[in-house]
Design a protein around this motif. Structure first.
Motif, PDB file in Angstrom:
ATOM      1  N   ASP A  50      -3.721   2.257   6.239  1.00 49.58           N
ATOM      2  CA  ASP A  50      -3.091   2.553   4.948  1.00 49.58           C
ATOM      3  C   ASP A  50      -2.943   4.052   4.728  1.00 49.58           C
ATOM      4  O   ASP A  50      -1.908   4.522   4.250  1.00 49.58           O
ATOM      5  N   THR A  51      -3.982   4.825   5.085  1.00 52.10           N
ATOM      6  CA  THR A  51      -3.919   6.277   4.927  1.00 52.10           C
ATOM      7  C   THR A  51      -2.926   6.882   5.906  1.00 52.10           C
ATOM      8  O   THR A  51      -2.142   7.771   5.551  1.00 52.10           O
ATOM      9  N   TYR A  52      -2.954   6.404   7.149  1.00 55.16           N
ATOM     10  CA  TYR A  52      -1.998   6.897   8.139  1.00 55.16           C
ATOM     11  C   TYR A  52      -0.574   6.561   7.708  1.00 55.16           C
ATOM     12  O   TYR A  52       0.362   7.327   7.957  1.00 55.16           O
ATOM     13  N   GLY A  53      -0.399   5.419   7.043  1.00 57.75           N
ATOM     14  CA  GLY A  53       0.916   5.029   6.536  1.00 57.75           C
ATOM     15  C   GLY A  53       1.477   6.041   5.551  1.00 57.75           C
ATOM     16  O   GLY A  53       2.693   6.225   5.468  1.00 57.75           O
ATOM     17  N   ILE A  54       0.591   6.722   4.806  1.00 55.05           N
ATOM     18  CA  ILE A  54       1.036   7.765   3.873  1.00 55.05           C
ATOM     19  C   ILE A  54       1.698   8.908   4.640  1.00 55.05           C
ATOM     20  O   ILE A  54       2.739   9.438   4.236  1.00 55.05           O
ATOM     21  N   PHE A  55       1.080   9.298   5.761  1.00 52.43           N
ATOM     22  CA  PHE A  55       1.649  10.355   6.596  1.00 52.43           C
ATOM     23  C   PHE A  55       3.009   9.931   7.155  1.00 52.43           C
ATOM     24  O   PHE A  55       3.955  10.728   7.164  1.00 52.43           O
ATOM     25  N   LYS A 124       3.930  12.729  -6.441  1.00 53.79           N
ATOM     26  CA  LYS A 124       2.868  13.496  -7.101  1.00 53.79           C
ATOM     27  C   LYS A 124       1.486  13.088  -6.618  1.00 53.79           C
ATOM     28  O   LYS A 124       0.567  13.909  -6.541  1.00 53.79           O
ATOM     29  N   LYS A 125       1.334  11.811  -6.255  1.00 57.68           N
ATOM     30  CA  LYS A 125       0.029  11.295  -5.864  1.00 57.68           C
ATOM     31  C   LYS A 125      -0.515  11.993  -4.618  1.00 57.68           C
ATOM     32  O   LYS A 125      -1.710  12.250  -4.504  1.00 57.68           O
TER      33      LYS A 125
END
Length: 421
Positions: A50-55, A124-125
């Protein structure tokens, strides 16, 4: 037997530059792809999908601006440089005008990107990640890969990329340990690319002896006008894959986006060996357009495309388990669907970059991308309306590619560029 060996040796000798260019263009993709796969198991387990998906999502947004700043110059520039590979004065003007135009487009991009950051809560998040990723737009300006392709010196690009990717590895393994380290990971990835681009730019000035200056925007209008078809083509082409990523991230979540990203990485393994064939041949075709030669290339690439599909079917599941683990197994059927785009990519690449562009049919290249873009949007709208499945999106991508092949074959037959029947 001896005659065949002599024929092979003569073929290699006559195509020495093409083979060298292809080798280093492919090596460059190998470096990028292998690097991504090398760190992938570590990153996906350290950051989490999930965090890698943000990148991945942030990179997808920035890719729109990168393609905007490129403005089709990557193809247009190769063609201009290929026509004047030994004239330093002309090459200096070409590079300077393209560099100047990209600077102006960068300024516009910064303004638009700044507005987006403050208008949409999604940005913004994780605003720091988006801002750092945006610096990748500078790489497109200062690292003119198109220039090295045009002069057939892709080995320079490969060596620069290799050095800075190796340099970044210890920093990744030391500073990226958990999901909260996404910022460190982003900084390391972007910084290594930026440093490489500055070295490449320095090489142009000191080794290639190019005099690079900034032209007034009025003096680059001719380049903007002449490359506009390539720009529209790139935007339409990029929108297909990047829009799919955006839809997955927004509709299905960052975790599914990471799975789709892994599927793309899996098909990149055969893609890196095949995708630069047409790019390496492009300068030679510009100088010597030969129909019989092109027919052989087309048939050969069809076989390569089929081989790529079979390879993904046989080895894809094993690769996904190694790089992503059991939680990412959904990437396997996705990769099989996406593997058909390799076959499509090779076929359309011959039609576009070895036939239509060398013959000056820039408008047809644009028309093809318009057809592809409109068709994929229609397929997506129909698909997600009737089926709530992530598989709809790569299927739409394949169907859109088939539409491209149908149009391009029709156009080439109509103009009698390859087929006389």
């Amino acid at each position: 037997m001896r005659n065949r060996i002599n024929l092979l040796l003569r073929t290699i000798k006559n195509n020495k530059k093409v083979i060298e260019n292809y080798f280093f263009m492919t090596l460059l993709l190998v470096l990028n792809s292998f690097f991504g796969l090398l760190i992938y198991p570590f990153i996906i387990r350290s950051l989490g999908k999930d965090t890698y998906g943000i990148f991945v999502f942030a990179s997808t947004i920035v890719n729109y601006f990168i393609y905007f700043i490129s403005f089709g110059f990557d193809l247009y520039g190769v063609r201009k440089i290929s026509e004047n590979p030994s004239n330093t004065a002309i090459k200096s003007v070409i590079v300077s005008k393209i560099f100047s135009t990209k600077i102006y487009l960068e300024i516009i991009s910064v303004l638009v990107f700044s507005i987006l950051l403050f208008l949409f809560p999604t940005f913004k998040k994780n605003i720091d990640i988006y801002i750092i990723c945006f610096f990748m737009t500078l790489v497109n300006i200062f690292f003119p890969t198109w220039y090295f392709q045009g002069i057939q010196k892709m080995r320079v690009v490969s060596f620069i990329q290799l050095f800075f990717k190796i340099l970044s590895l210890p920093f990744i393994f030391i500073y990226v340990k958990e999901s909260s380290d996404l910022l460190f990971f982003t900084i390391i990835m972007i910084s290594s690319s930026l440093l490489g681009s500055f070295v490449a730019f320095f090489y142009l000035i000191k080794i290639e002896n190019l005099i690079i200056r900034v032209f007034h925007w009025k003096n680059v209008y001719d380049y903007v006008k002449e490359s506009s078809y390539f720009f529209y083509t790139n935007i339409a082409n990029m929108s297909k894959t990047e829009t799919i990523k955006l839809i997955i991230g927004i509709k299905y979540g960052m975790g599914d986006l990471a799975i789709f990203d892994l599927a793309q990485k899996i098909i990149s393994i055969p893609m890196i060996l095949l995708s630069n064939i047409n790019g390496a041949l492009f300068p030679k075709i510009i100088q010597n357009f030969n129909i019989e030669y092109l027919k052989k290339i087309l048939n050969f690439e069809r076989l390569l495309g089929l081989f790529a599909i079979i390879s993904v079917i046989l080895l894809g599941k094993f690769a996904i388990r190694i790089f992503g683990g059991n939680s990412m197994e959904l990437a396997y059927p996705l990769s099989i669907i996406l593997s058909f785009t390799i076959f499509i990519f090779l076929q359309t690449g011959v039609y576009l970059y070895l036939i239509l562009i060398p013959k000056g049919f820039d408008r047809s290249v644009l028309d093809n991308q318009i057809i592809a873009f409109i068709s994929i949007m229609i397929f997506i709208l129909l698909g997600i309306n009737f089926f709530n499945s992530i598989f709809v999106l790569p299927i739409c991508l394949v169907l859109s590619g088939i539409m491209e092949i149908i149009y391009l074959r029709y156009k080439i037959k109509k103009e009698k560029l390859l087929y006389n029947e």
